[in-house]
Design a protein around this motif. Structure first.
Motif, PDB file in Angstrom:
ATOM      1  N   ASP A  34       0.863  -1.183   0.000  1.00 29.09           N
ATOM      2  CA  ASP A  34       0.000   0.000   0.000  1.00 29.09           C
ATOM      3  C   ASP A  34       0.899   1.231   0.000  1.00 29.09           C
ATOM      4  O   ASP A  34       1.573   1.511   0.988  1.00 29.09           O
ATOM      5  N   ARG A  35       0.890   1.956  -1.104  1.00 29.43           N
ATOM      6  CA  ARG A  35       1.755   3.136  -1.227  1.00 29.43           C
ATOM      7  C   ARG A  35       1.306   4.278  -0.325  1.00 29.43           C
ATOM      8  O   ARG A  35       2.135   5.033   0.180  1.00 29.43           O
ATOM      9  N   ALA A  36       0.007   4.427  -0.099  1.00 26.34           N
ATOM     10  CA  ALA A  36      -0.499   5.536   0.710  1.00 26.34           C
ATOM     11  C   ALA A  36      -0.115   5.386   2.182  1.00 26.34           C
ATOM     12  O   ALA A  36       0.219   6.358   2.847  1.00 26.34           O
ATOM     13  N   ALA A  37      -0.172   4.173   2.709  1.00 25.95           N
ATOM     14  CA  ALA A  37       0.107   3.947   4.129  1.00 25.95           C
ATOM     15  C   ALA A  37       1.532   3.454   4.366  1.00 25.95           C
ATOM     16  O   ALA A  37       1.943   3.274   5.510  1.00 25.95           O
ATOM     17  N   ASP A  38       2.294   3.230   3.300  1.00 26.25           N
ATOM     18  CA  ASP A  38       3.654   2.729   3.399  1.00 26.25           C
ATOM     19  C   ASP A  38       3.697   1.439   4.224  1.00 26.25           C
ATOM     20  O   ASP A  38       4.461   1.316   5.170  1.00 26.25           O
ATOM     21  N   SER A  39       2.824   0.504   3.865  1.00 26.45           N
ATOM     22  CA  SER A  39       2.784  -0.780   4.543  1.00 26.45           C
ATOM     23  C   SER A  39       2.639  -1.885   3.503  1.00 26.45           C
ATOM     24  O   SER A  39       2.290  -1.629   2.353  1.00 26.45           O
ATOM     25  N   ALA A  40       2.911  -3.115   3.929  1.00 24.28           N
ATOM     26  CA  ALA A  40       2.820  -4.254   3.021  1.00 24.28           C
ATOM     27  C   ALA A  40       2.311  -5.459   3.795  1.00 24.28           C
ATOM     28  O   ALA A  40       2.490  -5.555   5.008  1.00 24.28           O
ATOM     29  N   GLU A  99      -3.405   1.037  -4.532  1.00 28.00           N
ATOM     30  CA  GLU A  99      -3.677   2.426  -4.166  1.00 28.00           C
ATOM     31  C   GLU A  99      -4.213   2.557  -2.747  1.00 28.00           C
ATOM     32  O   GLU A  99      -3.915   3.503  -2.042  1.00 28.00           O
ATOM     33  N   ILE A 100      -5.046   1.599  -2.344  1.00 33.91           N
ATOM     34  CA  ILE A 100      -5.689   1.688  -1.039  1.00 33.91           C
ATOM     35  C   ILE A 100      -5.902   0.284  -0.483  1.00 33.91           C
ATOM     36  O   ILE A 100      -6.149  -0.653  -1.228  1.00 33.91           O
ATOM     37  N   SER A 101      -5.738   0.143   0.816  1.00 31.48           N
ATOM     38  CA  SER A 101      -5.965  -1.132   1.489  1.00 31.48           C
ATOM     39  C   SER A 101      -6.595  -0.844   2.845  1.00 31.48           C
ATOM     40  O   SER A 101      -6.939   0.296   3.155  1.00 31.48           O
ATOM     41  N   SER A 102      -6.708  -1.854   3.675  1.00 33.44           N
ATOM     42  CA  SER A 102      -7.303  -1.645   4.994  1.00 33.44           C
ATOM     43  C   SER A 102      -6.436  -0.739   5.875  1.00 33.44           C
ATOM     44  O   SER A 102      -6.918  -0.155   6.835  1.00 33.44           O
ATOM     45  N   GLU A 103      -5.166  -0.590   5.541  1.00 29.90           N
ATOM     46  CA  GLU A 103      -4.281   0.290   6.306  1.00 29.90           C
ATOM     47  C   GLU A 103      -4.534   1.769   6.016  1.00 29.90           C
ATOM     48  O   GLU A 103      -4.269   2.618   6.861  1.00 29.90           O
ATOM     49  N   SER A 104      -5.058   2.093   4.835  1.00 28.36           N
ATOM     50  CA  SER A 104      -5.237   3.502   4.482  1.00 28.36           C
ATOM     51  C   SER A 104      -6.683   3.874   4.182  1.00 28.36           C
ATOM     52  O   SER A 104      -6.975   5.050   3.977  1.00 28.36           O
ATOM     53  N   HIS A 105      -7.609   2.915   4.160  1.00 30.66           N
ATOM     54  CA  HIS A 105      -9.007   3.215   3.858  1.00 30.66           C
ATOM     55  C   HIS A 105      -9.657   3.904   5.056  1.00 30.66           C
ATOM     56  O   HIS A 105      -9.508   3.456   6.189  1.00 30.66           O
ATOM     57  N   PRO A 106     -10.369   5.017   4.850  1.00 29.20           N
ATOM     58  CA  PRO A 106     -10.968   5.764   5.966  1.00 29.20           C
ATOM     59  C   PRO A 106     -11.924   4.940   6.820  1.00 29.20           C
ATOM     60  O   PRO A 106     -12.017   5.157   8.021  1.00 29.20           O
ATOM     61  N   PHE A 107     -12.628   3.993   6.248  1.00 28.51           N
ATOM     62  CA  PHE A 107     -13.566   3.189   7.040  1.00 28.51           C
ATOM     63  C   PHE A 107     -12.824   2.361   8.080  1.00 28.51           C
ATOM     64  O   PHE A 107     -13.231   2.272   9.233  1.00 28.51           O
TER      65      PHE A 107
END
Length: 86
Positions: free
Chosen positions: A16-22, A49-57
């Motif tokens: 996840d590029r937005a949250a810098d996690s994998a 682009e988005i995963s559970s680490e960066s999704h607002p929900f």
């Protein structure tokens, strides 16, 4: 199950590029890029682009919509002019 009709499932690193996690998961996605994971093995990597680490929900940063205010504004604007369909 029929043989040779199902795609090959293998471990893949999703980054996840937005949250810098994998995270490592099984998938049928193929990638030309590879990365070394924490266990020392090399796995294909897929950038998302988005995963559970960066999704607002999932992160708690979700906005709550004021639906009551919207309904009241609609009622004030249109009043009884709109009749329900039957």
């Amino acid at each position: 199950m029929k043989s040779r009709i199902h795609p090959v499932s293998r471990p893949v690193v999703f980054r996840d590029r937005a949250a810098d996690s994998a995270f490592l998961a099984r998938s049928t996605v193929d990638s030309a890029k590879f990365t070394e994971w924490e266990d020392g093995n090399t796995y294909p990597v897929v950038d998302v682009e988005i995963s559970s680490e960066s999704h607002p929900f999932y992160t708690g940063r979700a906005r709550v919509l004021d639906t009551a205010g919207r309904v009241e504004r609609f009622e004030r604007r249109y009043g009884g002019a709109v009749r329900p369909l039957r």
